[in-house]
Design a protein around this motif. Structure first.
Motif, short mmCIF file in Angstrom:
data_model
loop_
_atom_site.label_atom_id
_atom_site.label_comp_id
_atom_site.label_asym_id
_atom_site.label_seq_id
_atom_site.Cartn_x
_atom_site.Cartn_y
_atom_site.Cartn_z
N ALA A 167 0.83 -1.20 0.00
CA ALA A 167 0.00 0.00 0.00
C ALA A 167 0.87 1.25 0.00
N MET A 168 2.00 1.20 0.70
CA MET A 168 2.94 2.33 0.71
C MET A 168 3.51 2.56 -0.69
N MET A 169 3.86 1.49 -1.36
CA MET A 169 4.39 1.61 -2.72
C MET A 169 3.31 2.14 -3.69
N ALA A 170 2.07 1.73 -3.48
CA ALA A 170 0.97 2.24 -4.30
C ALA A 170 0.79 3.75 -4.08
N ALA A 171 0.86 4.19 -2.82
CA ALA A 171 0.77 5.62 -2.53
C ALA A 171 1.92 6.38 -3.17
N ASP A 172 3.10 5.79 -3.16
CA ASP A 172 4.26 6.40 -3.81
C ASP A 172 4.03 6.54 -5.31
N ALA A 173 3.39 5.55 -5.91
CA ALA A 173 3.06 5.63 -7.34
C ALA A 173 2.11 6.80 -7.59
N GLY A 174 1.16 7.02 -6.68
CA GLY A 174 0.25 8.16 -6.81
C GLY A 174 0.98 9.48 -6.72
N VAL A 175 1.94 9.58 -5.82
CA VAL A 175 2.73 10.81 -5.70
C VAL A 175 3.53 11.03 -6.98
N ASN A 176 4.14 9.98 -7.50
CA ASN A 176 4.91 10.12 -8.74
C ASN A 176 4.03 10.56 -9.90
N ARG A 177 2.81 10.06 -9.95
CA ARG A 177 1.88 10.49 -10.99
C ARG A 177 1.58 11.98 -10.83
N GLY A 178 1.39 12.43 -9.60
CA GLY A 178 1.13 13.84 -9.35
C GLY A 178 2.31 14.71 -9.75
#
Length: 144
Positions: free
Chosen positions: A39-50
């Motif tokens: 879940a942490m890595m998924a949130a990191d993917a969201g930040v990278n998308r932003g």
């Protein structure tokens, strides 16, 4: 002798049950850690998308960021993980928030700007695993 043997069997049975329970607990803890890390890595993917969607114009960055027009929409990563922009408590996707223009050495603020944004993303996984990441991203130099 028979009573001693029965007591020894009961003692060994209790030890076996205790070790099985301990093993099951350790198994559960290990999987929860694995899902939380995912879940942490998924949130990191969201930040990278932003970060990838930032632009020199604060209004354009905000307009391009929401995941979709559907409140609470998430972007799936494989069959079990997903992310969405925003905090855990937000009802739906949220855009980066423009904070301020940063001064950088060697640049004249009257000619150049470095906008700083706050980006939040929430990653989710199996069994309600959820992690939130919040970053400040700097974009620039941007001519005024």
């Amino acid at each position: 002798m028979l009573i001693v043997a029965l007591l020894l069997m009961v003692l060994l049975s209790l030890l076996g049950v205790t070790l099985l329970t301990l093993s099951a607990t350790e198994h559960s803890v290990a999987y929860n850690a694995l899902w939380s890390e995912g879940a942490m890595m998924a949130a990191d993917a969201g930040v990278n998308r932003g970060v990838n969607q930032l632009s020199a114009n604060a209004d354009t960055s905000a307009a391009r960021f929401p995941d979709s027009d559907t409140p609470g929409a998430s972007i799936g990563i494989g069959p079990t993980y997903a992310y969405r922009s925003g905090k855990k408590t937000d009802a739906g996707p949220t855009a980066p928030v423009y904070l301020y223009d940063k001064q950088e050495e060697g640049y004249d603020l009257s000619k150049w700007r470095f906008p700083v944004y706050q980006i939040n993303a929430t990653g989710t996984g199996p069994r309600n695993a959820r992690r939130e990441v919040e970053v400040q991203a700097e974009y620039g130099p941007v001519p005024r």
